[in-house]
Scaffold this motif. Structure first.
Motif, PDB file in Angstrom:
ATOM      1  N   ALA A   1       0.850  -1.213   0.064  1.00  0.00           N
ATOM      2  CA  ALA A   1       0.129  -0.097   0.105  1.00  0.00           C
ATOM      3  C   ALA A   1       0.711   1.221   0.066  1.00  0.00           C
ATOM      4  CB  ALA A   1      -0.878  -0.073   1.293  1.00  0.00           C
ATOM      5  N   GLU A   2       1.966   1.245   0.746  1.00  0.00           N
ATOM      6  CA  GLU A   2       2.670   2.418   0.991  1.00  0.00           C
ATOM      7  C   GLU A   2       3.582   2.592  -0.422  1.00  0.00           C
ATOM      8  OE1 GLU A   2       5.172   1.963   4.379  1.00  0.00           O
ATOM      9  OE2 GLU A   2       3.997   2.581   5.575  1.00  0.00           O
ATOM     10  N   ALA A   3       4.054   1.741  -1.099  1.00  0.00           N
ATOM     11  CA  ALA A   3       4.768   1.735  -2.448  1.00  0.00           C
ATOM     12  C   ALA A   3       3.984   2.405  -3.591  1.00  0.00           C
ATOM     13  CB  ALA A   3       5.210   0.116  -2.607  1.00  0.00           C
ATOM     14  N   VAL A   4       2.636   2.043  -3.525  1.00  0.00           N
ATOM     15  CA  VAL A   4       1.663   2.801  -4.709  1.00  0.00           C
ATOM     16  C   VAL A   4       0.819   3.888  -4.138  1.00  0.00           C
ATOM     17  CG1 VAL A   4       1.414   0.431  -5.813  1.00  0.00           C
ATOM     18  CG2 VAL A   4      -0.432   1.412  -4.191  1.00  0.00           C
ATOM     19  N   ALA A   5       1.359   4.235  -2.751  1.00  0.00           N
ATOM     20  CA  ALA A   5       0.703   5.654  -2.238  1.00  0.00           C
ATOM     21  C   ALA A   5       0.857   6.785  -3.206  1.00  0.00           C
ATOM     22  CB  ALA A   5       0.925   5.943  -0.954  1.00  0.00           C
ATOM     23  N   GLY A   6      -0.140   7.545  -3.352  1.00  0.00           N
ATOM     24  CA  GLY A   6      -0.286   8.811  -4.111  1.00  0.00           C
ATOM     25  C   GLY A   6      -0.405   8.712  -5.565  1.00  0.00           C
ATOM     26  N   ARG A   7      -0.124   7.320  -6.006  1.00  0.00           N
ATOM     27  CA  ARG A   7      -0.448   7.584  -7.683  1.00  0.00           C
ATOM     28  C   ARG A   7      -1.975   7.358  -7.978  1.00  0.00           C
ATOM     29  NH1 ARG A   7       4.598   5.942  -5.449  1.00  0.00           N
ATOM     30  NH2 ARG A   7       6.202   6.165  -6.937  1.00  0.00           N
ATOM     31  N   GLN A   8      -2.771   6.785  -7.333  1.00  0.00           N
ATOM     32  CA  GLN A   8      -4.171   6.937  -7.635  1.00  0.00           C
ATOM     33  C   GLN A   8      -4.763   8.121  -7.781  1.00  0.00           C
ATOM     34  OE1 GLN A   8      -6.360   2.819  -6.568  1.00  0.00           O
ATOM     35  NE2 GLN A   8      -5.882   3.950  -8.486  1.00  0.00           N
ATOM     36  N   GLU A   9      -4.262   9.188  -7.049  1.00  0.00           N
ATOM     37  CA  GLU A   9      -4.709  10.329  -7.105  1.00  0.00           C
ATOM     38  C   GLU A   9      -4.231  11.032  -8.591  1.00  0.00           C
ATOM     39  OE1 GLU A   9      -3.313   9.173  -4.513  1.00  0.00           O
ATOM     40  OE2 GLU A   9      -4.988   9.308  -2.972  1.00  0.00           O
TER      41      GLU A   9
END
Length: 295
Positions: A217-225
């Motif tokens: 979850a931390e590795a992909v955090a921020g990309r969805q935004e």
């Protein structure tokens, strides 16, 4: 998105498949496409032009010209709107393509060239370029999938963040779903902080799995935004990384990995997982070097 897409060609079926994939990438990115052939002079003294007593269409130069023209025509046929240029440069393919990668957004090559030994699943140029290229390198099979998800291999390392960014951008460009896949075993998972400090090695059942899910979850955090249109499937698999990614590649249109993971030995330019995928994946593979990795 802009930037030059470079594709290396040598006349093989694999390189023509790479031309089609590269032309598609150029169209998606709004970029130009450069078809590059690296010409190595033969050890024997063969004239580059037509021999004096031979037909005018013979000779190395005409052979190279026909090969490059075929590649350019293939690119323009599949994606007519792409601006295609070409160049023939003297030198070893790895040296020439590594130099081209310095100013490119992406370099595309076939998995096996004309010089590959029978039985090899991937050529040395593809492996070495993935290790030394200065931009992401896309290695293409003869018949790549045009649908299916983008599969992203995640290990939680800082070096892997550029691969995460590349995978999300590709999924967005291709309008494809993204599978963010992270694997772990009891032997390679970082030990979570114990709940009871007096028992540093005691953790409740499931603690390791929860820690690995948090890492993903931390590795992909921020990309969805940044890429709200990309549907992401988080997968945490208890098992071997190479086996899981190779299996996932069966239904993928692309697998994206970093050049080296958190378990890599210092000094290695290409990790065992990325090498295994280049040799055994069923889909094209993009290898993305991390920020600060030496070349």
């Amino acid at each position: 998105m802009t930037g030059l897409v470079v594709v290396g060609v040598d006349g093989s079926a694999s390189s023509l498949a790479a031309v089609e994939a590269a032309a598609r990438e150029a169209r998606l990115r709004g970029a130009g496409l450069r078809v590059v052939h690296a010409f190595v002079w033969p050890a024997t003294h063969v004239p580059f032009g037509s021999p004096p007593l031979g037909p005018p269409e013979s000779g190395l130069q005409n052979m190279v010209d026909r090969m490059v023209a075929e590649a350019v025509e293939r690119a323009r046929t599949v994606w007519p709107e792409v601006d295609v240029s070409h160049v023939v440069l003297s030198g070893e393919p790895l040296t020439v393509l590594e130099a081209q990668s310095r100013a490119a957004a992406l370099v595309v090559v076939g998995s096996r060239g004309m010089g590959a030994f029978v039985g090899l699943l991937v050529g040395s140029t593809a492996v070495h370029l993935a290790a030394h290229g200065r931009c992401p390198v896309l290695v293409v099979r003869e018949q790549p999938h045009t649908d299916g998800p983008i599969v992203l291999g995640i290990d939680g390392s800082a070096a892997g963040q550029k691969a995460v960014d590349f995978a999300f951008a590709e999924a967005s460009l291709r309008n494809a779903p993204l599978v963010a896949l992270h694997t772990w075993t009891t032997w390679n998972a970082p030990m979570p902080a114990p709940q009871d400090p007096s028992m540093p090695y005691a953790n409740p059942p499931g603690a390791l799995a929860e820690e690995e899910e948090r890492l993903l979850a931390e590795a992909v955090a921020g990309r969805q935004e940044r890429y709200p249109g990309v549907a992401v499937d988080h997968r945490v698999v208890h098992g071997g990384t190479r086996e899981a990614l190779i299996e996932a590649s069966r239904s993928a249109q692309l697998v994206v990995v970093g050049a080296r993971g958190r378990g890599g030995f210092a000094g290695l330019l290409l990790g065992s997982v990325s090498q295994a995928l280049l040799h055994h994946a069923h889909s094209p593979v993009a290898v993305v070097r991390g920020a600060g990795e030496r070349h």
